[in-house]
Design a protein around this motif. Structure first.
Motif, PDB file in Angstrom:
ATOM      1  N   MET A 259       0.825  -1.203   0.000  1.00  0.00           N
ATOM      2  CA  MET A 259       0.000   0.000   0.000  1.00  0.00           C
ATOM      3  C   MET A 259       0.862   1.257   0.000  1.00  0.00           C
ATOM      4  SD  MET A 259      -2.759   1.007   2.932  1.00  0.00           S
ATOM      5  CE  MET A 259      -4.123   2.129   2.626  1.00  0.00           C
ATOM      6  N   ARG A 322      -5.719  28.407   0.999  1.00  0.00           N
ATOM      7  CA  ARG A 322      -6.907  28.090   0.206  1.00  0.00           C
ATOM      8  C   ARG A 322      -8.071  29.015   0.575  1.00  0.00           C
ATOM      9  NH1 ARG A 322      -8.731  25.575  -4.434  1.00  0.00           N
ATOM     10  NH2 ARG A 322     -10.737  24.578  -4.093  1.00  0.00           N
ATOM     11  N   GLN A 324     -11.873  29.764   0.278  1.00  0.00           N
ATOM     12  CA  GLN A 324     -13.196  29.193  -0.043  1.00  0.00           C
ATOM     13  C   GLN A 324     -14.188  29.689   1.008  1.00  0.00           C
ATOM     14  OE1 GLN A 324     -13.920  26.249  -2.795  1.00  0.00           O
ATOM     15  NE2 GLN A 324     -12.488  27.898  -3.165  1.00  0.00           N
ATOM     16  N   GLN A 408      -8.188  15.429   4.727  1.00  0.00           N
ATOM     17  CA  GLN A 408      -9.557  15.947   4.614  1.00  0.00           C
ATOM     18  C   GLN A 408      -9.550  17.471   4.481  1.00  0.00           C
ATOM     19  OE1 GLN A 408     -11.900  13.605   4.496  1.00  0.00           O
ATOM     20  NE2 GLN A 408     -13.737  14.861   4.418  1.00  0.00           N
ATOM     21  N   HIS A 413      -8.357  17.841  -3.340  1.00  0.00           N
ATOM     22  CA  HIS A 413      -6.921  17.838  -3.630  1.00  0.00           C
ATOM     23  C   HIS A 413      -6.175  16.846  -2.733  1.00  0.00           C
ATOM     24  CE1 HIS A 413      -7.219  21.201  -6.421  1.00  0.00           C
ATOM     25  NE2 HIS A 413      -8.104  21.713  -5.582  1.00  0.00           N
ATOM     26  N   TYR A 415      -6.947  13.913  -2.231  1.00  0.00           N
ATOM     27  CA  TYR A 415      -7.028  12.575  -2.823  1.00  0.00           C
ATOM     28  C   TYR A 415      -6.101  12.424  -4.029  1.00  0.00           C
ATOM     29  CZ  TYR A 415      -9.459   8.129  -3.736  1.00  0.00           C
ATOM     30  OH  TYR A 415      -9.776   6.801  -3.889  1.00  0.00           O
ATOM     31  N   ILE A 416      -5.539  13.567  -4.476  1.00  0.00           N
ATOM     32  CA  ILE A 416      -4.686  13.574  -5.668  1.00  0.00           C
ATOM     33  C   ILE A 416      -3.231  13.367  -5.237  1.00  0.00           C
ATOM     34  CG2 ILE A 416      -4.001  14.928  -7.685  1.00  0.00           C
ATOM     35  CD1 ILE A 416      -7.003  14.250  -7.574  1.00  0.00           C
ATOM     36  N   LYS A 417      -2.554  12.476  -5.931  1.00  0.00           N
ATOM     37  CA  LYS A 417      -1.191  12.113  -5.540  1.00  0.00           C
ATOM     38  C   LYS A 417      -0.251  13.315  -5.448  1.00  0.00           C
ATOM     39  CE  LYS A 417      -0.908   7.266  -6.964  1.00  0.00           C
ATOM     40  NZ  LYS A 417      -0.171   6.643  -5.857  1.00  0.00           N
ATOM     41  N   GLU A 422      -2.046  11.874   0.377  1.00  0.00           N
ATOM     42  CA  GLU A 422      -2.495  10.479   0.337  1.00  0.00           C
ATOM     43  C   GLU A 422      -1.321   9.532   0.587  1.00  0.00           C
ATOM     44  OE1 GLU A 422      -2.243   7.951  -2.372  1.00  0.00           O
ATOM     45  OE2 GLU A 422      -0.549   9.148  -3.097  1.00  0.00           O
TER      46      GLU A 422
ATOM     47  N   GLU B 168     -14.027  24.118 -10.044  1.00  0.00           N
ATOM     48  CA  GLU B 168     -12.926  24.738 -10.785  1.00  0.00           C
ATOM     49  C   GLU B 168     -11.722  24.771  -9.851  1.00  0.00           C
ATOM     50  OE1 GLU B 168     -14.369  28.440 -12.438  1.00  0.00           O
ATOM     51  OE2 GLU B 168     -16.174  27.451 -13.212  1.00  0.00           O
ATOM     52  N   ALA B 169     -10.555  25.034 -10.397  1.00  0.00           N
ATOM     53  CA  ALA B 169      -9.340  24.919  -9.588  1.00  0.00           C
ATOM     54  C   ALA B 169      -9.425  25.765  -8.317  1.00  0.00           C
ATOM     55  CB  ALA B 169      -8.119  25.315 -10.411  1.00  0.00           C
ATOM     56  N   GLY B 172     -14.172  25.056  -5.200  1.00  0.00           N
ATOM     57  CA  GLY B 172     -14.631  23.689  -4.939  1.00  0.00           C
ATOM     58  C   GLY B 172     -15.903  23.743  -4.114  1.00  0.00           C
ATOM     59  N   ILE B 197     -12.434  21.046 -13.065  1.00  0.00           N
ATOM     60  CA  ILE B 197     -11.561  19.948 -12.621  1.00  0.00           C
ATOM     61  C   ILE B 197     -12.367  18.923 -11.837  1.00  0.00           C
ATOM     62  CG2 ILE B 197      -9.570  21.497 -12.533  1.00  0.00           C
ATOM     63  CD1 ILE B 197      -9.708  21.262  -9.437  1.00  0.00           C
ATOM     64  N   PHE B 198     -11.728  17.775 -11.591  1.00  0.00           N
ATOM     65  CA  PHE B 198     -12.341  16.679 -10.812  1.00  0.00           C
ATOM     66  C   PHE B 198     -13.649  16.195 -11.436  1.00  0.00           C
ATOM     67  CE2 PHE B 198     -10.355  18.526  -6.649  1.00  0.00           C
ATOM     68  CZ  PHE B 198      -9.111  18.095  -7.053  1.00  0.00           C
ATOM     69  N   GLU B 256      -6.527  12.910 -13.499  1.00  0.00           N
ATOM     70  CA  GLU B 256      -5.821  13.004 -12.221  1.00  0.00           C
ATOM     71  C   GLU B 256      -5.225  11.655 -11.824  1.00  0.00           C
ATOM     72  OE1 GLU B 256      -5.455  15.824 -10.847  1.00  0.00           O
ATOM     73  OE2 GLU B 256      -7.133  17.068 -11.528  1.00  0.00           O
ATOM     74  N   HIS B 257      -4.081  11.711 -11.124  1.00  0.00           N
ATOM     75  CA  HIS B 257      -3.518  10.520 -10.513  1.00  0.00           C
ATOM     76  C   HIS B 257      -3.925  10.520  -9.054  1.00  0.00           C
ATOM     77  CE1 HIS B 257      -1.020  11.246 -14.103  1.00  0.00           C
ATOM     78  NE2 HIS B 257      -1.252   9.952 -14.246  1.00  0.00           N
ATOM     79  N   LYS B 258      -4.680   9.512  -8.670  1.00  0.00           N
ATOM     80  CA  LYS B 258      -5.359   9.549  -7.387  1.00  0.00           C
ATOM     81  C   LYS B 258      -4.903   8.431  -6.448  1.00  0.00           C
ATOM     82  CE  LYS B 258      -9.499   8.995  -9.226  1.00  0.00           C
ATOM     83  NZ  LYS B 258      -9.195   8.664 -10.625  1.00  0.00           N
ATOM     84  N   MET B 259      -5.358   8.548  -5.206  1.00  0.00           N
ATOM     85  CA  MET B 259      -5.083   7.536  -4.190  1.00  0.00           C
ATOM     86  C   MET B 259      -5.753   6.207  -4.546  1.00  0.00           C
ATOM     87  SD  MET B 259      -6.169   7.797  -0.187  1.00  0.00           S
ATOM     88  CE  MET B 259      -5.300   6.863   1.092  1.00  0.00           C
ATOM     89  N   GLY B 260      -6.934   6.299  -5.141  1.00  0.00           N
ATOM     90  CA  GLY B 260      -7.685   5.094  -5.478  1.00  0.00           C
ATOM     91  C   GLY B 260      -8.707   5.371  -6.562  1.00  0.00           C
ATOM     92  N   ILE B 261      -9.781   4.564  -6.609  1.00  0.00           N
ATOM     93  CA  ILE B 261     -10.773   4.575  -7.691  1.00  0.00           C
ATOM     94  C   ILE B 261     -10.107   4.887  -9.032  1.00  0.00           C
ATOM     95  CG2 ILE B 261     -12.847   4.965  -6.275  1.00  0.00           C
ATOM     96  CD1 ILE B 261     -12.805   7.932  -7.285  1.00  0.00           C
ATOM     97  N   ARG B 426      -8.162   2.536   0.070  1.00  0.00           N
ATOM     98  CA  ARG B 426      -7.882   3.652  -0.847  1.00  0.00           C
ATOM     99  C   ARG B 426      -9.128   4.085  -1.611  1.00  0.00           C
ATOM    100  NH1 ARG B 426      -5.130   2.297  -4.871  1.00  0.00           N
ATOM    101  NH2 ARG B 426      -4.767   0.076  -4.500  1.00  0.00           N
ATOM    102  N   ASP B 427      -9.906   3.114  -2.045  1.00  0.00           N
ATOM    103  CA  ASP B 427     -11.094   3.445  -2.839  1.00  0.00           C
ATOM    104  C   ASP B 427     -12.160   4.163  -2.007  1.00  0.00           C
ATOM    105  OD1 ASP B 427      -9.980   2.299  -5.081  1.00  0.00           O
ATOM    106  OD2 ASP B 427     -11.313   0.566  -5.166  1.00  0.00           O
ATOM    107  N   ILE B 430     -12.270   8.265  -0.844  1.00  0.00           N
ATOM    108  CA  ILE B 430     -12.783   9.406  -1.608  1.00  0.00           C
ATOM    109  C   ILE B 430     -14.217   9.761  -1.214  1.00  0.00           C
ATOM    110  CG2 ILE B 430     -13.612   8.000  -3.564  1.00  0.00           C
ATOM    111  CD1 ILE B 430     -12.210  11.605  -3.690  1.00  0.00           C
ATOM    112  N   ILE B 433     -14.864  12.576   0.902  1.00  0.00           N
ATOM    113  CA  ILE B 433     -14.417  13.876   0.389  1.00  0.00           C
ATOM    114  C   ILE B 433     -15.374  14.442  -0.655  1.00  0.00           C
ATOM    115  CG2 ILE B 433     -12.569  15.083  -0.825  1.00  0.00           C
ATOM    116  CD1 ILE B 433     -10.591  13.003   0.374  1.00  0.00           C
TER     117      ILE B 433
END
Lengths: 579, 579
Positions: A259, A322, A324, A408, A413, A415-417, A422, B168-169, B172, B197-198, B256-261, B426-427, B430, B433
């Motif tokens: 993992m 950030r 928001q 969290q 973001h 969740y993105i490598k 993550e 958007e970037a 969120g 995005i996302f 995106e390169h993610k933790m999972g899914i 990992r899956d 998300i 979030i």
């Protein structure tokens, strides 16, 4: 990419203000010429530089590249070689090693702080020097003089590295059923055969030799865990000059896909009539190995804290950047930093309050080990023994909690490598599992550390704390005193239950004790504040954090104690087939 | 590799025994000819087959291969194409769709069960039909008749798929500050420009067209969230025959390169004067999108439960197979299955007790939505509205808890990819979030669902539950009644605090309410047991599980309420710079 700056300010506060270890060091004949506050600070500064500059900025690369096995050889991420060389050259790999064999002889409290920084920078990397240090502890305590002289200087200098080879495919937590065998050879050596799995740093080319400490069974071994012996099995056998020349019969079968902690080579090692040397008495290997295990268990705590510290720093930085939602501005086209949102701020403060208590706790446990070692203080030894499973289990559980909460804070973001959060979650997750799962730590704590003496050591500790916080109260004392009373009351209830009930409540009980002790850590933090030494910001941060901990984190104990008090008869009334 | 068998027994128990929905369906004119218990069971059986045979066995491949972007085209794991074709052919993609436009018209309670199975099989895959169903709900409610006729039949049939393009970037959770613009064209369409995005399922070749629902601002838009409009932007514009022929100005920038899914294509979408059609009123887009968001939020709950169910099944199987330590045998060379160890059994029972309550909860919320829809029942609508953020946040938080605990049961093997447990962690991560972080759900619950009417809807619900459990008590009633009283008392305290205090307690408060409601789910489970219909094993399992929940899980509420009651003044007394 996630950043890291070593928290030297808080580390120094813990060493010199909270626990005043510089004063202690000056009183010890073995330490007074070796270390003082300024030396310690210089050592920490240098360690911080290596962590911040050579490791942390590249930990995402180590994750992506990982350890690679090709043609029986394991290669590591490129920057590991240079960082390891820096560590070795600076003497870091033998930081707390015995000076008689070339170690630097520094106290554990100091090396524990270096451990935290290494783990923040890259847990996977930290395992290479970490396992080596553990192997040295076992050899120092159990090997004969010749072996110590042959191996310890090379291990302390970082030229060679160490491993611990326990687990087999069918024997993990239950080592008694292992099958690896040791047959006496014609000389004083043994032929080791068998297969071990999950061997951290089992094969790599960071060092010119690897010293495996292997558990195996002699032909006449009694059944179960009382029939296990410990052997030193070098990757390269030494010639008469002590140089590693002849390849021994140990080979890497494969490396695991995990993992996280991808930079760590987690190997299947095959021993095929490998030459090994008995360490300690026959059949007493498990006791020898536990010397190393206990050392490693403290390091696991550093992994939890190290990851949590880095997670916090990045979440804090993100929360300030950030924009928001609107917390102060009225302009609907603008937004405020999310640190102003109560829930985001709450997550950050929870992490901060747990991390800083954790750092004080780690320093405390390490200083108890130092007192046990240098003063032969039995009370300190007992308390270090009591607190070891908490260090391993609670600090790693909170490590995951912190990394998940910090992730969290990043929203999507996280969740993105690319952002690195993550990876912290994936990396820290292992610390709850290896070196004895946290469930096993809890059982050890409940049964062998508390029930074994009817809670005597624990209650004496709680009583001392109670006296201390009453005699010199601060803003933590009232809440803490209340929590201690509840804990003692429930301890008495728990101790009257049978083995199965104690076992099923062990995890919650360990957590309850730990949260109370973390409250004491906050008491000690506040007690150490001094307006002549510390800035107004630092003082307010500590005081508010202590207040937050006592009123918004410590109440978790009430849920834990209520759960422990609950009737768990259903656990075994539900039969296996009905699950 | 992790296994999966659909829990049809428990699903049927929930639909037909706990909530007796077959009886309800027979009373509704719109449902009585569409569905009865046997039809529902057949539908569930078929869905189970697809999940068990076409998806679950390959989910690790989907993780390893992922969605791949090359030359502007996104390809998916190979088996996704065949599984999606099976789903489409069977009408699953339009399961709860409106029959007037080609949907199957099935109740939400049934599709929620199918959602759970899809999520157990592969969360990443489930998003493709899931987003489509959500888009259909929004179009059905807000689009004009022509648009509905053009798009809904193709979406229900699975020929086309849908997305929701919000983030958007820089925008969120705070959509009010988004920048994507919509300029009126010469006909009745709009030119959409901006970058999102996302975007889940933003680009792929599973379907012949993709229908993007895009939030953007008209030139005369008021500032903030009141100036957002909703547009339909198809990947291919339709010709007069309604066939997708002309490529629209929407392209994928990256994935995106993610933790999972990893099987889910999470895209950056660039809209460059893309043709879009206004859905609903100008500037009312956020309200329209919330129709879809609320639908998706329920699906998030299914993700938490689905992953937790699969995690449980695998941990249970491992715990029965894995021999470590001795609980009954005396032979030191032998070992017993780890399910006999109290702590392992405790982890399994916690997961089981939370999963089964979660399934009953999901069925309940879905049935309330059905009652709101088919009977226009205002009380049901209010309660579904109240419970939606709990479904999203609590079920996903418990999902992570379950997957982490199940991974822990595996010891070291849980950390190795091969066993599939780490992928579940990992899956599922998300789900806490996206679609509004769980912190945002908690704020929504605390402020907009509870505080908004001084707790009236919640208290009425708790009062109804209290009356029910008193009038027909079972083994859950005493503990549950006590928990309800504590909750009501603390609700009154919370409601007297200011906005910041409510916000900082929102997460703990949502959890406290949820644990109490899960207790009520166990009350309903026990109430539905019938020795004429259910096996002795099933009945004992449910009764013991209910007992466990009430005595060993529900007490968590005491910790949460104590935390809420704690003084949190430190949160803002600690200044930003002091963190």
């Amino acid at each position: 990419m996630s950043q890291y700056q070593a928290p030297l300010n808080d580390i120094n506060f813990n060493l010199f203000d909270v626990w005043q270890l510089d004063q202690y060091w000056q009183q010890q004949s073995e330490l007074q010429d070796v270390i003082e506050a300024d030396t310690a600070k210089a050592i920490l500064d240098e360690a911080a530089k290596i962590c911040e500059q050579q490791l942390a900025p590249f930990s995402h690369i180590a994750d992506a590249v990982g350890a690679q096995l090709k043609d029986g050889k394991v290669t590591l991420p490129e920057h590991y070689y240079t960082a390891y060389a820096s560590l070795s050259e600076g003497g870091w790999t033998g930081l707390s090693g015995d000076p008689d064999y070339g170690g630097m002889g520094m106290p554990k409290a100091l090396s524990m702080m270096v451990d935290e920084m290494l783990c923040s920078a890259d847990i996977a990397f930290s395992l290479y020097p970490g396992l080596t240090a553990g192997a040295c502890v076992a050899l120092l305590q159990h090997a004969d003089e010749i072996t110590k002289n042959q191996y310890l200087p090379k291990l302390y200098s970082g030229e060679w590295s160490g491993t611990m080879c326990l687990t087999e495919a069918h024997a993990g937590s239950d080592l008694g059923i292992m099958r690896t065998s040791a047959r006496p050879a014609t000389d004083d050596s043994y032929q080791i055969s068998g297969s071990k799995i999950f061997i951290t740093a089992g094969e790599h080319d960071l060092t010119s030799n690897i010293v495996h400490l292997v558990l195996a069974k002699l032909p006449d071994a009694p059944a179960g865990s009382k029939g296990i012996s410990l052997f030193l099995v070098p990757k390269f056998l030494l010639n008469e000059q002590g140089e590693p020349v002849t390849r021994n019969g140990v080979t890497v079968g494969s490396i695991e896909h995990k993992m996280g902690i991808n930079g760590s080579a987690t190997c299947v090692l095959n021993f095929d009539n490998a030459t090994g040397y008995l360490i300690g008495e026959p059949h007493r290997g498990l006791a020898c190995m536990f010397t190393m295990m206990n050392y490693e268990r403290l390091s696991m705590g550093s992994q939890g804290l190290g990851a949590a510290e880095r997670a916090y720093q990045n979440a804090l930085s993100y929360a300030k950047d950030r924009l928001q939602g609107r917390t102060t501005t009225k302009d609907p086209n603008k937004a405020d930093a999310i640190i102003g949102h109560a829930d985001v701020r709450r997550m950050l403060l929870n992490i901060k309050a747990l991390n800083e208590a954790g750092r004080t706790f780690a320093t405390w446990v390490a200083s108890l080990l130092d007192k046990a070692k240098y003063d032969n203080c039995q009370l300190s030894a007992q308390r270090a023994n009591l607190l070891t499973p908490i260090t391993k289990a609670f600090m790693t559980d909170r490590g995951l909690e912190a990394c998940v909460a910090a992730q969290q804070v990043f929203g999507g973001h996280g969740y993105i490598k690319e952002w690195g959060m993550e990876q912290l979650v994936r990396d820290v997750r292992i610390a709850q599992i290896y070196e004895g799962t946290n469930g096993i730590q809890a059982a050890d704590f409940m049964l062998r550390k508390v029930a074994v003496d009817h809670g005597a050591v624990l209650k004496a500790l709680l009583s001392d704390i109670s006296i201390e916080i009453t005699s010199a109260p601060n803003n933590t004392s009232v809440a803490l005193q209340r929590a201690i009373s509840g804990l003692i009351q429930h301890t008495d209830i728990v101790l009257q239950t049978d083995l199965k009930v104690m076992s099923q409540n062990a995890c919650d009980y360990l957590d309850a004790v730990a949260y109370v002790l973390y409250g004491y850590m906050w008491y000690r933090n506040v007690k150490a504040l001094d307006s002549n030494k510390h800035s107004a910001d630092f003082i307010n941060a500590k005081q508010q954090c202590a207040h937050w901990y006592c009123h918004k984190v410590l109440p978790r104990v009430e849920g834990l104690l209520a759960t422990i008090a609950g009737d768990g008869a259903a656990l075994f009334a539900l039969e296996d087939v009905q699950f």
